[in-house]
Design a protein around this motif. Structure first.
Motif, PDB file in Angstrom:
ATOM      1  N   VAL A  61      24.625  90.403  57.801  1.00 37.99           N
ATOM      2  CA  VAL A  61      24.243  91.035  59.066  1.00 37.99           C
ATOM      3  C   VAL A  61      25.178  90.706  60.229  1.00 37.99           C
ATOM      4  N   GLY A  62      26.176  89.860  60.016  1.00 35.59           N
ATOM      5  CA  GLY A  62      27.157  89.582  61.056  1.00 35.59           C
ATOM      6  C   GLY A  62      27.138  88.197  61.641  1.00 35.59           C
ATOM      7  N   GLY A  63      26.193  87.356  61.234  1.00 32.19           N
ATOM      8  CA  GLY A  63      26.109  85.999  61.794  1.00 32.19           C
ATOM      9  C   GLY A  63      27.141  85.044  61.224  1.00 32.19           C
ATOM     10  N   ARG A  64      27.190  84.944  59.906  1.00 30.91           N
ATOM     11  CA  ARG A  64      28.164  84.057  59.272  1.00 30.91           C
ATOM     12  C   ARG A  64      29.591  84.513  59.546  1.00 30.91           C
ATOM     13  N   SER A  65      29.793  85.826  59.487  1.00 36.67           N
ATOM     14  CA  SER A  65      31.149  86.335  59.713  1.00 36.67           C
ATOM     15  C   SER A  65      31.606  86.053  61.141  1.00 36.67           C
ATOM     16  N   ALA A  66      30.691  86.100  62.104  1.00 39.42           N
ATOM     17  CA  ALA A  66      31.053  85.771  63.489  1.00 39.42           C
ATOM     18  C   ALA A  66      31.526  84.325  63.583  1.00 39.42           C
ATOM     19  N   GLN A  67      30.867  83.418  62.865  1.00 39.43           N
ATOM     20  CA  GLN A  67      31.290  82.015  62.864  1.00 39.43           C
ATOM     21  C   GLN A  67      32.678  81.870  62.261  1.00 39.43           C
ATOM     22  N   VAL A  68      32.949  82.620  61.187  1.00 39.52           N
ATOM     23  CA  VAL A  68      34.262  82.547  60.546  1.00 39.52           C
ATOM     24  C   VAL A  68      35.342  83.110  61.472  1.00 39.52           C
ATOM     25  N   TYR A  81      38.445  90.220  63.167  1.00 42.80           N
ATOM     26  CA  TYR A  81      37.341  90.937  63.790  1.00 42.80           C
ATOM     27  C   TYR A  81      36.088  90.759  62.951  1.00 42.80           C
ATOM     28  N   ASN A  82      34.950  90.707  63.621  1.00 38.32           N
ATOM     29  CA  ASN A  82      33.667  90.616  62.933  1.00 38.32           C
ATOM     30  C   ASN A  82      33.137  92.023  62.673  1.00 38.32           C
ATOM     31  N   LEU A  83      32.653  92.266  61.440  1.00 31.44           N
ATOM     32  CA  LEU A  83      32.016  93.554  61.154  1.00 31.44           C
ATOM     33  C   LEU A  83      30.628  93.548  61.782  1.00 31.44           C
TER      34      LEU A  83
END
Length: 108
Positions: A61-68, A81-83
């Motif tokens: 949903v975009g939470g983990r990817s935002a941290q990465v 960029y975050n999806l």
């Protein structure tokens, strides 16, 4: 830090998709051509992330990817960029999802 985002419709065909979900999530369904590096392996595998094209980081949903994305930006990556909305938004936008064996996948 502001995390740059892109929506599913705005992901370029030549973008490098970095899927940071767990192996069971990846196996159920991921974007064709994506690269799988679970979030906890990013610190030891960051050298696999290209610097010569846009990198779109993907999770459910975009939470983990935002941290990465934040982690990579702190390490000098300016092409990440975050999806926005993660794989649920990707699938909802009609973008393709494949399973581990190449058949139609689904998001878990």
């Amino acid at each position: 830090m502001m995390v740059p985002t892109v929506d599913a419709a705005g992901v370029a065909d030549d973008a490098y998709l970095l899927d940071v979900r767990e192996p069971d999530e990846w196996a159920a369904g991921h974007p064709p051509g994506a690269h799988h590096v679970p979030m906890m392996q990013i610190p030891t595998r960051a050298d696999e992330v290209p610097t010569d094209r846009d990198v779109v980081v993907v999770c459910r949903v975009g939470g983990r990817s935002a941290q990465v994305v934040a982690y990579l930006k702190q390490r000098g990556f300016d092409n990440v960029y975050n999806l926005d909305g993660g794989m649920f938004a990707w699938a909802a936008a009609g973008r393709p999802v494949v399973g581990e064996d190449g058949s139609a996948g689904h998001v878990i």
